[in-house]
Design an enzyme around this catalytic site. Structure first.
Site, PDB file in Angstrom:
ATOM      1  N   ARG A 131       0.849  -1.194   0.000  1.00 20.31           N
ATOM      2  CA  ARG A 131       0.000   0.000   0.000  1.00 20.31           C
ATOM      3  C   ARG A 131       0.885   1.245   0.000  1.00 20.31           C
ATOM      4  O   ARG A 131       1.970   1.263   0.572  1.00 20.31           O
ATOM      5  CB  ARG A 131      -0.930   0.013   1.219  1.00 20.31           C
ATOM      6  CG  ARG A 131      -2.100  -0.972   1.109  1.00 20.31           C
ATOM      7  CD  ARG A 131      -3.024  -0.887   2.308  1.00 20.31           C
ATOM      8  NE  ARG A 131      -2.363  -1.301   3.523  1.00 20.31           N
ATOM      9  CZ  ARG A 131      -1.837  -0.491   4.424  1.00 20.31           C
ATOM     10  NH1 ARG A 131      -1.954   0.826   4.307  1.00 20.31           N
ATOM     11  NH2 ARG A 131      -1.223  -0.972   5.484  1.00 20.31           N
ATOM     12  N   TYR A 141      -1.212  -3.510  -6.931  1.00 22.53           N
ATOM     13  CA  TYR A 141      -1.072  -4.220  -5.647  1.00 22.53           C
ATOM     14  C   TYR A 141      -2.397  -4.266  -4.870  1.00 22.53           C
ATOM     15  O   TYR A 141      -3.124  -3.261  -4.810  1.00 22.53           O
ATOM     16  CB  TYR A 141       0.019  -3.572  -4.775  1.00 22.53           C
ATOM     17  CG  TYR A 141      -0.033  -4.103  -3.365  1.00 22.53           C
ATOM     18  CD1 TYR A 141       0.458  -5.375  -3.072  1.00 22.53           C
ATOM     19  CD2 TYR A 141      -0.647  -3.384  -2.346  1.00 22.53           C
ATOM     20  CE1 TYR A 141       0.348  -5.898  -1.792  1.00 22.53           C
ATOM     21  CE2 TYR A 141      -0.756  -3.903  -1.062  1.00 22.53           C
ATOM     22  CZ  TYR A 141      -0.256  -5.162  -0.787  1.00 22.53           C
ATOM     23  OH  TYR A 141      -0.380  -5.682   0.477  1.00 22.53           O
ATOM     24  N   LYS A 183      -9.707  -2.456   1.408  1.00 21.24           N
ATOM     25  CA  LYS A 183      -9.435  -1.321   2.287  1.00 21.24           C
ATOM     26  C   LYS A 183     -10.224  -0.077   1.852  1.00 21.24           C
ATOM     27  O   LYS A 183     -10.738   0.674   2.681  1.00 21.24           O
ATOM     28  CB  LYS A 183      -7.933  -1.030   2.343  1.00 21.24           C
ATOM     29  CG  LYS A 183      -7.123  -2.171   2.994  1.00 21.24           C
ATOM     30  CD  LYS A 183      -7.630  -2.433   4.363  1.00 21.24           C
ATOM     31  CE  LYS A 183      -7.167  -3.646   5.134  1.00 21.24           C
ATOM     32  NZ  LYS A 183      -5.938  -4.286   4.980  1.00 21.24           N
ATOM     33  N   HIS A 241     -10.790  -2.595  11.197  1.00 17.91           N
ATOM     34  CA  HIS A 241      -9.689  -3.446  10.713  1.00 17.91           C
ATOM     35  C   HIS A 241      -9.481  -4.568  11.728  1.00 17.91           C
ATOM     36  O   HIS A 241      -8.515  -4.574  12.480  1.00 17.91           O
ATOM     37  CB  HIS A 241      -8.427  -2.576  10.578  1.00 17.91           C
ATOM     38  CG  HIS A 241      -7.304  -3.211   9.825  1.00 17.91           C
ATOM     39  ND1 HIS A 241      -5.994  -2.804   9.984  1.00 17.91           N
ATOM     40  CD2 HIS A 241      -7.273  -4.188   8.881  1.00 17.91           C
ATOM     41  CE1 HIS A 241      -5.213  -3.523   9.184  1.00 17.91           C
ATOM     42  NE2 HIS A 241      -5.963  -4.359   8.510  1.00 17.91           N
ATOM     43  N   SER A 280      -1.551  -3.652  10.179  1.00 23.67           N
ATOM     44  CA  SER A 280      -1.151  -4.520   9.071  1.00 23.67           C
ATOM     45  C   SER A 280       0.105  -5.303   9.432  1.00 23.67           C
ATOM     46  O   SER A 280       1.057  -4.750   9.984  1.00 23.67           O
ATOM     47  CB  SER A 280      -0.888  -3.661   7.832  1.00 23.67           C
ATOM     48  OG  SER A 280      -2.045  -2.924   7.530  1.00 23.67           O
ATOM     49  N   CYS A 324       0.520  -7.538  11.711  1.00 21.16           N
ATOM     50  CA  CYS A 324       0.745  -7.680  13.162  1.00 21.16           C
ATOM     51  C   CYS A 324      -0.046  -8.831  13.769  1.00 21.16           C
ATOM     52  O   CYS A 324      -0.236  -8.873  14.983  1.00 21.16           O
ATOM     53  CB  CYS A 324       0.442  -6.371  13.871  1.00 21.16           C
ATOM     54  SG  CYS A 324       1.644  -5.084  13.476  1.00 21.16           S
ATOM     55  N   ASP A 363      -9.492  -9.871   8.586  1.00 20.55           N
ATOM     56  CA  ASP A 363      -8.987  -8.523   8.302  1.00 20.55           C
ATOM     57  C   ASP A 363     -10.002  -7.409   8.566  1.00 20.55           C
ATOM     58  O   ASP A 363      -9.611  -6.334   8.986  1.00 20.55           O
ATOM     59  CB  ASP A 363      -8.508  -8.440   6.841  1.00 20.55           C
ATOM     60  CG  ASP A 363      -7.538  -7.285   6.596  1.00 20.55           C
ATOM     61  OD1 ASP A 363      -6.557  -7.171   7.349  1.00 20.55           O
ATOM     62  OD2 ASP A 363      -7.771  -6.495   5.674  1.00 20.55           O
ATOM     63  N   ARG A 408       2.149 -12.149  -0.521  1.00 22.24           N
ATOM     64  CA  ARG A 408       0.800 -12.503  -0.042  1.00 22.24           C
ATOM     65  C   ARG A 408       0.251 -13.739  -0.742  1.00 22.24           C
ATOM     66  O   ARG A 408       0.530 -13.983  -1.908  1.00 22.24           O
ATOM     67  CB  ARG A 408      -0.158 -11.333  -0.320  1.00 22.24           C
ATOM     68  CG  ARG A 408       0.235 -10.019   0.366  1.00 22.24           C
ATOM     69  CD  ARG A 408      -0.634  -9.697   1.526  1.00 22.24           C
ATOM     70  NE  ARG A 408      -0.092  -8.631   2.363  1.00 22.24           N
ATOM     71  CZ  ARG A 408      -0.660  -8.260   3.508  1.00 22.24           C
ATOM     72  NH1 ARG A 408      -1.744  -8.858   3.942  1.00 22.24           N
ATOM     73  NH2 ARG A 408      -0.122  -7.300   4.240  1.00 22.24           N
TER      74      ARG A 408
HETATM   75  P1  GTP Z   1      -2.462  -7.812   7.319  1.00 24.20           P
HETATM   76  O1  GTP Z   1      -2.967  -8.842   6.376  1.00 24.20           O
HETATM   77  O2  GTP Z   1      -1.374  -6.975   6.735  1.00 24.20           O
HETATM   78  O3  GTP Z   1      -3.537  -6.957   7.893  1.00 24.20           O
HETATM   79  O4  GTP Z   1      -1.666  -8.592   8.504  1.00 24.20           O
HETATM   80  P2  GTP Z   1      -2.190  -9.457   9.759  1.00 24.20           P
HETATM   81  O5  GTP Z   1      -2.523  -8.549  10.886  1.00 24.20           O
HETATM   82  O6  GTP Z   1      -3.224 -10.410   9.335  1.00 24.20           O
HETATM   83  O7  GTP Z   1      -0.854 -10.234  10.178  1.00 24.20           O
HETATM   84  P3  GTP Z   1      -0.473 -11.778  10.013  1.00 24.20           P
HETATM   85  O8  GTP Z   1      -1.310 -12.675  10.866  1.00 24.20           O
HETATM   86  O9  GTP Z   1      -0.402 -12.101   8.578  1.00 24.20           O
HETATM   87  O10 GTP Z   1       0.988 -11.773  10.630  1.00 24.20           O
HETATM   88  C1  GTP Z   1       2.010 -10.930  10.140  1.00 24.20           C
HETATM   89  C2  GTP Z   1       3.362 -11.475  10.532  1.00 24.20           C
HETATM   90  O11 GTP Z   1       3.461 -11.551  11.947  1.00 24.20           O
HETATM   91  C3  GTP Z   1       3.626 -12.860   9.984  1.00 24.20           C
HETATM   92  O12 GTP Z   1       4.943 -12.946   9.549  1.00 24.20           O
HETATM   93  C4  GTP Z   1       3.401 -13.758  11.178  1.00 24.20           C
HETATM   94  O13 GTP Z   1       4.169 -14.926  11.110  1.00 24.20           O
HETATM   95  C5  GTP Z   1       3.815 -12.862  12.350  1.00 24.20           C
HETATM   96  N1  GTP Z   1       3.058 -13.208  13.584  1.00 24.20           N
HETATM   97  C6  GTP Z   1       1.716 -13.405  13.687  1.00 24.20           C
HETATM   98  N2  GTP Z   1       1.366 -13.745  14.943  1.00 24.20           N
HETATM   99  C7  GTP Z   1       2.506 -13.755  15.670  1.00 24.20           C
HETATM  100  C8  GTP Z   1       2.805 -14.032  17.046  1.00 24.20           C
HETATM  101  O14 GTP Z   1       1.936 -14.355  17.860  1.00 24.20           O
HETATM  102  N3  GTP Z   1       4.105 -13.916  17.419  1.00 24.20           N
HETATM  103  C9  GTP Z   1       5.090 -13.571  16.531  1.00 24.20           C
HETATM  104  N4  GTP Z   1       6.336 -13.498  16.977  1.00 24.20           N
HETATM  105  N5  GTP Z   1       4.849 -13.315  15.222  1.00 24.20           N
HETATM  106  C10 GTP Z   1       3.583 -13.401  14.803  1.00 24.20           C
HETATM  107  C1  SPV Z   2      -3.071  -4.587   5.070  1.00 21.62           C
HETATM  108  O1  SPV Z   2      -2.081  -3.967   4.618  1.00 21.62           O
HETATM  109  O2  SPV Z   2      -3.607  -4.294   6.162  1.00 21.62           O
HETATM  110  C2  SPV Z   2      -3.626  -5.737   4.334  1.00 21.62           C
HETATM  111  C3  SPV Z   2      -3.151  -5.979   2.976  1.00 21.62           C
HETATM  112  O3  SPV Z   2      -4.501  -6.414   4.832  1.00 21.62           O
HETATM  113  S1  SPV Z   2      -3.863  -4.884   1.836  1.00 21.62           S
HETATM  114  O4  SPV Z   2      -5.027  -5.505   1.244  1.00 21.62           O
HETATM  115  O5  SPV Z   2      -2.863  -4.616   0.834  1.00 21.62           O
HETATM  116  O6  SPV Z   2      -4.274  -3.661   2.508  1.00 21.62           O
HETATM  117 MN    MN Z   3      -5.038  -5.754   6.908  1.00 21.10          MN
END
Ligand code: GTP
Ligand code: SPV
Ligand code: MN
Length: 604
Positions: free
Chosen positions: A79, A218, A227, A247, A269, A271, A294, A387
């Site tokens: 983004r 993207y 979003k 979110h 994002s 996290c 999400d 992704r």
């Molecule tokens: P968006 O799709 O961008 O909104 O991200 P999200 O909030 O869904 O994050 P996601 O679950 O994809 O995790 C992002 C990164 O954080 C990945 O590399 C995970 O492996 C890592 N991660 C997720 N949960 C944990 C956790 O409990 N501990 C640690 N150390 N890393 C984590």
């Molecule tokens: C984020 O960045 O929070 C995502 C991926 O979930 S995107 O759809 O690119 O915003």
């Molecule tokens: Mn997101």
């Protein structure tokens, strides 16, 4: 200007007058070779994915059915927050956290960019619906795009096609979502695998409920149901209509006593939302089912409870870090195929790989930059924001309530961020307003999900900093009002979590992933009134005994450090929070200053 009729513009499969007029206007502006109405069928998917293979955009995977590897232009991987605009009529309505330009001015700039921008390409008309089309008021949108990648991805991420167009009838309202890659083709010009423009605009007109996107292919910039519609435009709708567009993931938790609870959680994002939404508990007897990873739309029911719905149809998840030991349910979901993988690595036998999928990397890969890669390479094989795009219905732990237009009643809301210090593993808010304060002051280290520096601590209120479609102070006020207007005993309880606190050696204090079920257990036991908590300056944290750490390979000292409230660390937050709040001037709800005073006095 007269031109020969554009194929597909006549004999459209709808009589929806506003839609027809808009498609015509945009086709005349962007001058595509043809207009195609997307029907959402398997045949169409076959045709478009094959076209993408022929163009060199997609590589068909040998090892996953009906799945594709895709590498973007290296400049178009995330983004673009600095190119994202909220074009409200009044600048004050965009607030200090959004980029703004007057709507008329923005429209004249973008109209010139769109002029002829689809030359040599096809304009696809994608009717879509966010949330079930069976809803009382289905949330329609129509995206116009000159990208086959967008059409194919939208089919995974949203309910699209003829059935949606039919449900739109002749006059149902919809959000017009205009998208162009900004890469017209001159006669005879050869296309590139990932067309895009160096000039990018991701623009929202909140009063008009319209989206104009230009220059990027993207995900978050181009799949406009996600979003742009479900957060930025929907948050403005939600403010006006008394609901919440957030979110947040949504999960269902079943206790060993077979009691069920629904939990929503907002983390910025990259996290941890997708991971928590699909968590496999490590503690016996507990079960998690997924509803969303999400976005949550939340409305109050007649019973006074807050009901959450996931408006999406697919998962657009961060690939790196996703593996059988961290997120086995995501692995099971993608293994069924029907998925698109963008900016991960390709294995020699036609599968995908990324950092964290397995402990041992394959001996040879094609990197996301389409270069030879070996474990000795200096750079990671996959982009940190690579992704997977996969149907949520393939998730083996999808809760059946997912399809219910009414949503699920939320018992607890978690806020969380990525902080090396200061923020305890879990804290319970004293009450709603304290919870709103936690949301409004949420901070996190930046990630690769947006272009720019990574690892910089910033305020990311409610994990919505880049997604609030109006003035963030008004948004905080909307949350405060929501609390005032509803029965406090029925409101979700609010918690603040941090899986990312570090020890002196820089390692994570908390093992995370499946072990986060221990925190969910404490949350539920707080709701049931059975878990003890210590009252600290920043809220209620678990007593050393009330958090279930049985069988966990963690010293008492480590657990204590993960839960610690260090007043000195918190005192350093106060000036940052003050500075953050001062940005908003008079618009900041006074309750936020009151909460800050409470924090200060408790830290004294
Ligand atoms: P968006 O799709 O961008 O909104 O991200 P999200 O909030 O869904 O994050 P996601 O679950 O994809 O995790 C992002 C990164 O954080 C990945 O590399 C995970 O492996 C890592 N991660 C997720 N949960 C944990 C956790 O409990 N501990 C640690 N150390 N890393 C984590
Ligand atoms: C984020 O960045 O929070 C995502 C991926 O979930 S995107 O759809 O690119 O915003
Ligand atoms: Mn997101």
């Amino acid at each position: 200007m007269t031109s020969v009729a554009t194929p597909g513009l006549e004999n459209a499969p709808t009589t929806h007058a506003r839609l027809l007029a808009w498609v015509r206007e945009m086709a005349e502006l962007t001058t595509p070779d043809q207009v195609v109405w997307v029907d959402g069928t398997d045949e169409e998917w076959e045709r478009l994915t094959q076209k993408l293979v022929d163009a060199g955009t997609f590589t068909r995977l040998e090892k996953k059915p009906n799945s594709f590897w895709c590498a973007s232009d290296p400049s178009d991987v995330a983004r673009v927050e600095d190119r994202t605009f909220i074009c409200s009529v009044d600048e004050a309505d965009a607030g200090p956290t959004n980029n703004w330009m007057a709507p008329d001015e923005m429209k004249s700039v973008m109209t010139e960019l769109y002029r002829g921008s689809m030359r040599g390409r096809t304009m696809y008309v994608i009717p879509f619906c966010m949330g079930p089309v069976e809803a009382e008021n289905p949330m329609f949108g129509v995206e116009l795009t000159d990208s086959e990648y967008v059409v194919v991805s939208m089919r995974v991420m949203a309910r699209i096609g003829s059935r949606i167009l039919e449900a739109m009838g002749t006059d149902r309202p919809f959000v017009p979502a205009m998208h162009s890659l900004g890469a017209p083709l001159e006669p005879g010009q050869e296309d590139v695998p990932w067309p895009c423009s160096q000039t990018k605009y991701i623009v929202h007109f909140p009063e008009e409920r319209a989206i104009w996107s230009y220059g990027s292919g993207y995900g978050g910039n181009a799949l406009l149901g996600k979003k742009c519609y479900s957060l930025r435009i929907a948050s403005a709708m939600a403010r006006d209509e008394g609901w919440l567009a957030e979110h947040m993931l949504i999960l269902k938790l079943t206790s060993p006593q077979q009691k069920t609870y629904y939990v929503a959680a907002a983390f910025p994002s990259a996290c941890g939302k997708t991971n928590l939404a699909m968590l496999e508990p490590t503690i016996p007897g507990w079960r998690v089912e997924t509803l969303g990873d999400d976005i949550a739309w939340m409305r109050f029911g007649e019973d006074g409870r807050l009901y959450a719905l996931n408006p999406e149809y697919g998962l657009f998840g961060v690939a790196p870090g996703t593996g059988w030991d961290t997120n086995p349910n995501a692995m099971r979901t993608i293994d069924q195929g029907n998925s698109v993988f963008t900016n991960v690595a390709l294995t020699d036998d036609g599968d995908v790989w990324w950092e964290g999928m397995t402990d041992e990397p394959p001996a040879h890969l094609t990197s996301w930059k389409k270069q030879d890669w070996t474990p000795d390479s200096d750079e990671p094989s996959s982009h940190p924001n690579s992704r997977f795009c996969t149907p949520i219905t393939q998730c083996p732990i999808l809760a059946p309530e997912y399809e219910d237009p009414k949503g699920v009643p939320i018992s607890a809301i978690l806020f969380g961020g990525r902080r090396k210090t200061t923020i305890p593993l879990v804290t319970e808010a004293r009450d709603w307003n304290h919870g709103v304060f936690m949301g409004a002051t949420l901070s996190s280290e930046t990630t690769a999900a947006a272009t720019g520096a990574v690892g910089v601590v910033r305020r990311d209120p409610f994990a919505m900093l880049p997604f609030i479609g109006y003035n963030a102070a008004d948004y905080f006020g909307h949350w405060v009002e929501t609390g005032k207007m509803h029965d406090a005993t029925k409101l979700p309880r609010i918690f603040y979590v941090n899986w990312f606190r570090r020890d002196e050696d820089g390692g994570f204090l908390w093992p995370g992933f499946g072990e986060n079920s221990r925190v969910l257990k404490w949350v539920i036991e707080r709701l049931e009134g059975t878990a003890a908590a210590e009252e600290t300056a920043v809220g209620h944290v678990p007593t050393p005994d009330s958090l279930d750490v049985s069988g966990l390979d963690m010293s008492e000292d480590q657990v204590r450090k993960a839960l610690a409230v260090d007043k000195d660390e918190w005192r350093q937050e106060v000036p940052q929070i003050t500075e953050w709040f001062e940005k908003f001037g008079d618009k900041l709800p006074s309750t936020m200053w009151d909460e800050l005073e409470i924090l200060k006095s408790r830290l004294a």
